[in-house]
Design a protein around this motif. Structure first.
Motif, PDB file in Angstrom:
ATOM      1  N   ASN A  66      -6.394  -4.268   9.126  1.00 38.80           N
ATOM      2  CA  ASN A  66      -5.885  -3.139   8.344  1.00 38.80           C
ATOM      3  C   ASN A  66      -5.989  -1.828   9.121  1.00 38.80           C
ATOM      4  O   ASN A  66      -6.071  -0.756   8.520  1.00 38.80           O
ATOM      5  CB  ASN A  66      -6.649  -3.029   7.024  1.00 38.80           C
ATOM      6  N   GLY A  67      -5.967  -1.921  10.445  1.00 41.07           N
ATOM      7  CA  GLY A  67      -6.183  -0.729  11.258  1.00 41.07           C
ATOM      8  C   GLY A  67      -4.940  -0.107  11.834  1.00 41.07           C
ATOM      9  O   GLY A  67      -5.024   0.677  12.777  1.00 41.07           O
ATOM     10  N   CYS A  68      -3.767  -0.456  11.304  1.00 40.89           N
ATOM     11  CA  CYS A  68      -2.513   0.068  11.855  1.00 40.89           C
ATOM     12  C   CYS A  68      -1.737   0.856  10.805  1.00 40.89           C
ATOM     13  O   CYS A  68      -0.520   0.731  10.680  1.00 40.89           O
ATOM     14  CB  CYS A  68      -1.654  -1.070  12.399  1.00 40.89           C
ATOM     15  N   ALA A  69      -2.461   1.657  10.034  1.00 46.32           N
ATOM     16  CA  ALA A  69      -1.824   2.411   8.960  1.00 46.32           C
ATOM     17  C   ALA A  69      -0.800   3.391   9.513  1.00 46.32           C
ATOM     18  O   ALA A  69      -0.965   3.954  10.604  1.00 46.32           O
ATOM     19  CB  ALA A  69      -2.884   3.166   8.156  1.00 46.32           C
ATOM     20  N   VAL A  70       0.292   3.596   8.753  1.00 39.99           N
ATOM     21  CA  VAL A  70       1.280   4.609   9.084  1.00 39.99           C
ATOM     22  C   VAL A  70       0.706   5.955   8.660  1.00 39.99           C
ATOM     23  O   VAL A  70       0.414   6.172   7.483  1.00 39.99           O
ATOM     24  CB  VAL A  70       2.614   4.339   8.374  1.00 39.99           C
ATOM     25  N   GLN A  71       0.526   6.856   9.607  1.00 39.98           N
ATOM     26  CA  GLN A  71      -0.143   8.116   9.345  1.00 39.98           C
ATOM     27  C   GLN A  71       0.531   8.886   8.209  1.00 39.98           C
ATOM     28  O   GLN A  71       1.723   9.165   8.246  1.00 39.98           O
ATOM     29  CB  GLN A  71      -0.153   8.982  10.604  1.00 39.98           C
ATOM     30  N   GLY A  72      -0.254   9.184   7.162  1.00 41.88           N
ATOM     31  CA  GLY A  72       0.231  10.000   6.063  1.00 41.88           C
ATOM     32  C   GLY A  72       1.033   9.264   5.018  1.00 41.88           C
ATOM     33  O   GLY A  72       1.455   9.872   4.021  1.00 41.88           O
ATOM     34  N   PHE A  73       1.264   7.953   5.188  1.00 35.80           N
ATOM     35  CA  PHE A  73       2.109   7.177   4.278  1.00 35.80           C
ATOM     36  C   PHE A  73       1.272   6.114   3.590  1.00 35.80           C
ATOM     37  O   PHE A  73       0.489   5.407   4.220  1.00 35.80           O
ATOM     38  CB  PHE A  73       3.260   6.529   5.049  1.00 35.80           C
ATOM     39  N   ARG A  74       1.441   5.973   2.298  1.00 37.46           N
ATOM     40  CA  ARG A  74       0.681   5.005   1.510  1.00 37.46           C
ATOM     41  C   ARG A  74       1.311   3.623   1.664  1.00 37.46           C
ATOM     42  O   ARG A  74       2.433   3.393   1.208  1.00 37.46           O
ATOM     43  CB  ARG A  74       0.689   5.438   0.046  1.00 37.46           C
ATOM     44  N   ALA A  75       0.583   2.694   2.286  1.00 40.42           N
ATOM     45  CA  ALA A  75       1.127   1.354   2.536  1.00 40.42           C
ATOM     46  C   ALA A  75      -0.024   0.364   2.650  1.00 40.42           C
ATOM     47  O   ALA A  75      -0.456   0.012   3.751  1.00 40.42           O
ATOM     48  CB  ALA A  75       1.984   1.337   3.799  1.00 40.42           C
ATOM     49  N   PHE A  76      -0.536  -0.091   1.518  1.00 48.11           N
ATOM     50  CA  PHE A  76      -1.591  -1.096   1.514  1.00 48.11           C
ATOM     51  C   PHE A  76      -1.002  -2.463   1.893  1.00 48.11           C
ATOM     52  O   PHE A  76       0.139  -2.763   1.520  1.00 48.11           O
ATOM     53  CB  PHE A  76      -2.236  -1.187   0.135  1.00 48.11           C
ATOM     54  N   PRO A  77      -1.756  -3.318   2.586  1.00 45.79           N
ATOM     55  CA  PRO A  77      -1.215  -4.627   3.019  1.00 45.79           C
ATOM     56  C   PRO A  77      -1.230  -5.660   1.894  1.00 45.79           C
ATOM     57  O   PRO A  77      -1.858  -6.720   1.989  1.00 45.79           O
ATOM     58  CB  PRO A  77      -2.147  -5.019   4.163  1.00 45.79           C
ATOM     59  N   LEU A  78      -0.524  -5.363   0.806  1.00 42.99           N
ATOM     60  CA  LEU A  78      -0.488  -6.262  -0.348  1.00 42.99           C
ATOM     61  C   LEU A  78       0.585  -7.325  -0.150  1.00 42.99           C
ATOM     62  O   LEU A  78       1.670  -7.038   0.355  1.00 42.99           O
ATOM     63  CB  LEU A  78      -0.204  -5.470  -1.622  1.00 42.99           C
ATOM     64  N   PRO A  79       0.345  -8.556  -0.581  1.00 44.84           N
ATOM     65  CA  PRO A  79       1.320  -9.636  -0.373  1.00 44.84           C
ATOM     66  C   PRO A  79       2.357  -9.704  -1.488  1.00 44.84           C
ATOM     67  O   PRO A  79       2.196  -9.125  -2.567  1.00 44.84           O
ATOM     68  CB  PRO A  79       0.450 -10.884  -0.374  1.00 44.84           C
ATOM     69  N   ALA A  80       3.408 -10.441  -1.213  1.00 44.94           N
ATOM     70  CA  ALA A  80       4.382 -10.854  -2.224  1.00 44.94           C
ATOM     71  C   ALA A  80       4.600 -12.351  -2.050  1.00 44.94           C
ATOM     72  O   ALA A  80       4.382 -12.894  -0.958  1.00 44.94           O
ATOM     73  CB  ALA A  80       5.694 -10.090  -2.079  1.00 44.94           C
TER      74      ALA A  80
END
Length: 523
Positions: A358-372
């Protein structure tokens, strides 16, 4: 005097367009005729009734405010006619064109990928960030698709109300509205201050559409259900669960609810609808409740047996097995699954599908690694999520894994590489076995929505097709405690053999008002 000034401006624009190096063509506040060059141009109207004509290359045409006519010309073009309140006319010409338009716009049949804006946040002055719509879900049954989404996102979480949109002709035409009896902004008003995490399902046995939301009142968290027989007219919200206090940092008792119904007539649980969620007040334990009467009453349910976990997504196999796919936060982050073979009453231990960096977050953007997750006609379960492409490539890629039974899983396969792709969603065409994944792609200009398809082979995917004409800049999105937001999820389902993607576009604000809304594109 004004007419002469406008005519002079048009002559200047046309003169610039005649030069080989012209790339940017901008009109005036009057009625303009803006003609492109044989190269890739950016043609923008400012106001009035404009005519925008591409003449070659991959052009970007933005009509701006006013009733405009656009013609992309002989190449693959991007045409933006949305969110201006006017009835625009759009022709595309040759090439694979992408259009984002309003429902009232006239779009010619030669336009390949047409995204229609479904709704608009009309609420004001209640502390929310208007105009914003975020986090859409959708479900398709037959030729009907119902979408649902947050309307008027608040910084501290949740929204002013929850909206819906419905089509009965595979996404060609839509009608929209806001749920009644849910929040204080609803008509009639409900008992909750705000609502979040909308998800929609259809119960084929009882002929009922269900929208589930996380509803927040004064110290009370509810899992609310609105019901409808046709997708157009909705009941006031009833409560499938209600609890005071909460175990999360936000003081809520439940989180990230999802809903699905067993629509296989031969299943032993045909007509059972499942509501899965994180029970925050129970140390983030995953839990499930179910209804056997079209969502009118709900059993107390059972614990799924995984904690701490979030983002649980239910997938129902044709034999009635219920498979829950989720983000497991115990120890190392990972995507995991649990299976119930008795209608949700008991659960096998969690199975880890993949570890997640989970260490590659897009800076300033909300994007949790949730599945579908989704199930194909054979009963194979498909799961998708995003994570770092590799330990040495610190940007996100979309991954997929499959399972024949929900218990044993294939090794993850990368669907995308070489970009920064997040928040995938997945849909399966039961008739053909085709699989679609829609996702958000982060780039220098902001966030775009893209779509890939597979003939049913997890290792083979089409080139990505862009659905958004204009990138959503971070500054054009509402703020949250976790970054700027388009949604923790989007949605895709097949409608008469074509993927129907429900997604979010944030255009540049005007007079400090956001212009973020939910769109639907037939792939």
């Amino acid at each position: 005097m004004r007419a002469a000034a406008v005519s002079l401006a048009v002559l200047v624009v046309l003169a610039l367009a005649a030069t080989a190096g012209a790339r940017s063509i901008t009109g005036t506040t009057g009625n303009d005729r803006l003609v492109g060059t044989p190269r890739a141009d950016a043609i923008r109207g400012i106001g009035g009734r404009d005519v925008l004509l591409g003449r070659g290359g991959t052009d970007y045409l933005n009509g701006g405010p006013g009733r405009d006519t656009m013609d992309g010309g002989p190449a693959a073009d991007l045409l933006l006619a949305a969110y201006d309140g006017s009835r625009d006319s759009v022709r595309c010409g040759a090439g694979a064109d992408v259009v984002n338009a309003d429902l009232i716009d006239v779009v010619a049949r030669d336009c390949e990928l047409v995204g229609r804006r479904l709704s608009q946040d009309t609420y004001r002055s209640d502390g929310a960030q208007h105009e914003s719509e975020v986090e859409p879900d959708s479900f398709t049954f037959g030729r009907t698709t119902v979408a649902t989404f947050q309307v008027g996102r608040r910084f501290e979480g949740g929204a002013t109300n929850v909206g819906f949109a419905v089509t009965t002709d595979d996404g060609r035409t839509w009608r929209s509205g806001f749920l009644p009896g849910l929040t204080s902004a609803s008509v009639p008003p409900g008992s909750n201050a705000r609502a979040s995490d909308p998800a929609v399902a259809f119960d084929a046995r009882h002929g009922t559409w269900l929208i589930s939301t996380l509803a927040l009142g004064s110290g009370v968290t509810r899992l609310a259900i609105n019901r409808s027989g046709d997708g157009f007219t909705w009941s006031a919200a009833l409560n499938a669960a209600e609890e005071s206090g909460g175990g999360s940092e936000e003081g809520i008792a439940f989180d990230k609810n999802w809903i699905a119904c067993d629509n296989t007539a031969t299943s032993p649980f045909f007509g059972r609808c499942y509501l899965v969620y994180t029970h925050s007040a129970d140390a983030d334990m995953l839990a499930v409740r179910w209804s056997d009467d079209g969502g009118q009453t709900w059993a107390l349910g059972a614990n799924i047996g995984a904690r701490p976990a979030v983002g649980v997504f239910p997938a129902i196999r044709p034999n009635g097995d219920l498979v829950a796919v989720y983000l497991l936060e115990a120890g190392r982050f990972g995507i995991a699954a649990s299976r119930s073979t008795d209608g949700g009453q008991t659960w096998a231990p969690p199975v880890r599908i993949a570890d997640v960096d989970n260490g590659c977050a897009v800076q300033g953007f909300r994007a949790f690694p949730l599945p579908a997750a989704e199930v194909d006609a054979s009963g194979r379960v498909w799961a998708t999520w995003h994570e770092c492409e590799s330990p040495s490539v610190r940007s996100n890629a979309v991954f997929v894994a499959t399972s024949p039974d929900g218990a044993s899983w294939s090794a993850p396969t990368a669907v995308t590489r070489g970009h920064d792709d997040v928040l995938p969603t997945i849909g399966v065409d039961a008739a053909t076995g085709r699989v679609a994944i829609a996702f958000m792609r982060s780039g220098p200009a902001g966030i775009d929505t893209e779509l890939v398809e597979s003939a049913g082979n997890p290792a083979s995917w089409s080139a990505a097709r862009r659905l958004s004409v204009e990138s959503s800049a971070l500054a054009s999105m509402p703020r949250t405690t976790s970054g700027r937001m388009l949604g923790d999820y989007i949605s895709v389902h097949y409608a008469s053999g074509r993927p129907l993607v429900v997604w979010v576009l944030a255009l540049v604000p005007i007079d400090s008002a956001l212009r973020q809304a939910v769109y639907a594109t037939r792939g």
